[in-house]
Design an enzyme around this catalytic site. Sequence first.
Site, PDB file in Angstrom:
ATOM      1  N   ASP A  81      53.119  58.168 -54.007  1.00 28.99           N
ATOM      2  CA  ASP A  81      52.258  59.143 -53.468  1.00 28.99           C
ATOM      3  C   ASP A  81      52.282  60.379 -54.188  1.00 28.99           C
ATOM      4  OD1 ASP A  81      50.158  60.059 -52.002  1.00 28.99           O
ATOM      5  OD2 ASP A  81      51.067  59.631 -49.958  1.00 28.99           O
ATOM      6  N   ASP A 129      41.669  58.477 -48.694  1.00 32.37           N
ATOM      7  CA  ASP A 129      42.416  58.325 -47.426  1.00 32.37           C
ATOM      8  C   ASP A 129      40.972  58.358 -46.192  1.00 32.37           C
ATOM      9  OD1 ASP A 129      44.843  58.578 -47.812  1.00 32.37           O
ATOM     10  OD2 ASP A 129      45.054  60.726 -47.466  1.00 32.37           O
TER      11      ASP A 129
END
Length: 721
Positions: A470, A540
């Site tokens: 990430d 997301d």
Amino acid sequence: MSICFENNRFHLKTRRYSYIFELTAGRYPVHLYWGRKVRDINDHPLSRLTRYDDKSFTLNEQTLDHLPLECPVFGGSDLRPGMLHLLHADGTHALDLVYKTHEILDGSKVIQGLPSARGDDAQTLVVTLEDRVSGIKADLFYTVWQDLDVIARHLRIRNEGTAHAMIEEAMSASVDFENADMDLLTLSGSWAREREPFRRSLVPGIQAVSTERGASSHQTSPFIALMSKNATERSGDVYGFALCYSGSFYAGVNVDQFGMARTMMGINPYNFAWKLQPGDAFETPECYLVYSDTGIGGMSRIYHRFIHERITSGRFASGPRPILINNWEATYFNFNEDKLLELARCAKDVGIDLFVLDDGWFGHRDSDNSSLGDWTDDLNKLPGGLRHLSDSIHELGLKFGLWVEPEMISPDSDLYRAHPDWCIHVGSRQRLESRQQLVLDLTRSDVREYIVSAISSAINRANADYIKWDMNRNISMWGASQLPADQQQELGHRYILGLYEIVDRITKAFPAILFESCSGGGGRFDLGMLTFMPQTWCSDDTDAWMRCRIESSTSLLFPPSAMGAHVSAVPNHQTGRNTPLQTRAAVAMCGTFGYELDLLKLTPEELDEIRTINTRVHAWQMLLYYGNFYRLCDPYNSNEAGWMVVSDDRSEAIVTHVYAMAYPNQKQRMLLLDGLDPDLHYLDDATGRIYGGDELMYHGYPLKTAWNDYMSQQIHLTAVK
Ligand code: DGJ
């Protein structure tokens, strides 16, 4: 031969297209043609310069401003924006690059420090130009993948002079289209709303997308397409440009005074400069040029195949991917080993393959305000450490995956207390935090060594089968403490070179691991990262309807095998929307499939449905991920989303269709399918009905009427005798 050179003319040939340019007057590479395959081009743009007296006319430097050029530069007589802009040590900018030599090589070309498409089944043309006064040489690279219909371009600049030169701009590719009567397609968006498509007419002047954030970004993508005004999904001329780069980029079109469209793509020249010492070379990232005469869909399929065969690598690049469950939306930071194991047991019971532990397992990270950089197990949450959890999960018969965010540092971390100078910062200026974190300075070798060692140790402790890499903020307060003042503008590109070095080392050290790249969702979804990690977390936003949009437009460039997509809970955490489980699953099957919700909160009926869904994904995944992809509906401009995948031999297809709102009392909706064999008959598994391929493509498939919002259908078709 995919590259021919005859009479000063280069003809680059793929299976379906030609790209032709010529050394006009033996000096300047002038672009002649890019499009459907032709034997040759007899017309020449010089012959159209009618304002010159044809008889007395000879090529001189002034005419460059009127010609389509292969390597336009700033500082000569072409007064349009160029692809190369140099500042010499004496402060001047003049540059006159003329042909010196060329060579045709077998295979593709490795670019020092940068990822590139691999493969021996290519030919590479290198045309070398030189500026005699300064000793600067420019090598134009064209790698032709004949069978895949892709040409890669990039530029290498060599300083063979005696003084340094500053590269102020170096694009990877520049193509001059003689007729700007076209539309431009770009992708723009934001966090949780990545890659929305925008189509606009070209007009005189510059129209561009770019990012200055140090990452390819949520806000736009290193991909553009020019297309004929009449281009649709299924027809028309489309020219795609896609950059293999994860940092700040520029992609723009300049329509000049004569309606010529100069299209350029490369590292963003804004906040970029590179000091080239005598003897040094600088290489730009690769840009992939694709032409399709079968519309936008045709372009996407060329890119998808190219990505499968030449960009992604490793054992997962063309193989099945595990169905995963990620605990992020199930628990966020609030978990302990018991809770994770409960979730894992249930996951195993419903046919999931891989359990992924997301953020919050290290240091004392109970929220996003600490511990990045301290990659040590949090023994409060995991008393036996990562290894005990991983062993327990492996014992259940699941694979184990782990989240990391290696490029970051929290001010509240032991790492920061020990090395406050390791982050990107400018002297005593305030260090601007975002998500309460700072960015590590990857231009430093000590920082890179630390990351490789700390992350490798975590991977080993976790005995991991999967890693989610990430990256949750962009660079601000640009400053690299180890670079001299006149090289500070190298920071952005050096950061990306540092990133590529560490991901290369780590992915090579752990070849059995499936890596997924992520950046607060799809904030660094690009071909550069894909060369190391075969899938990227798409967004997301896990809401099924929003994902219909995001996945549809992401598929303009990327195949389903590259897009991480999960079934999440309802009401959805980003939009509050309720959608049926079947629809959430159908939409997640447009990407590498997984779950991101607390299974323990589901009813027995829902868990049963999940078992059925997982059986289907296991059976269908090779077709879903690697089949030929067709977009059928436009979820940005209609009430429907739809796409289908078709096997190479056209004997099997899976169609997905989603209605947003349900409207009562509608007429029968026939969905026109694509990519089937018109001469075959297809059995619709669900209804037992048989349809002709021609019928399904020209008359359509009769969809069920929507009786509730966000209703979906998946149609599995197999060819029958
Ligand atoms: C951003 C990612 O996109 C999410 O999936 C999750 O991993 C969080 N970061 C964790 O902080």
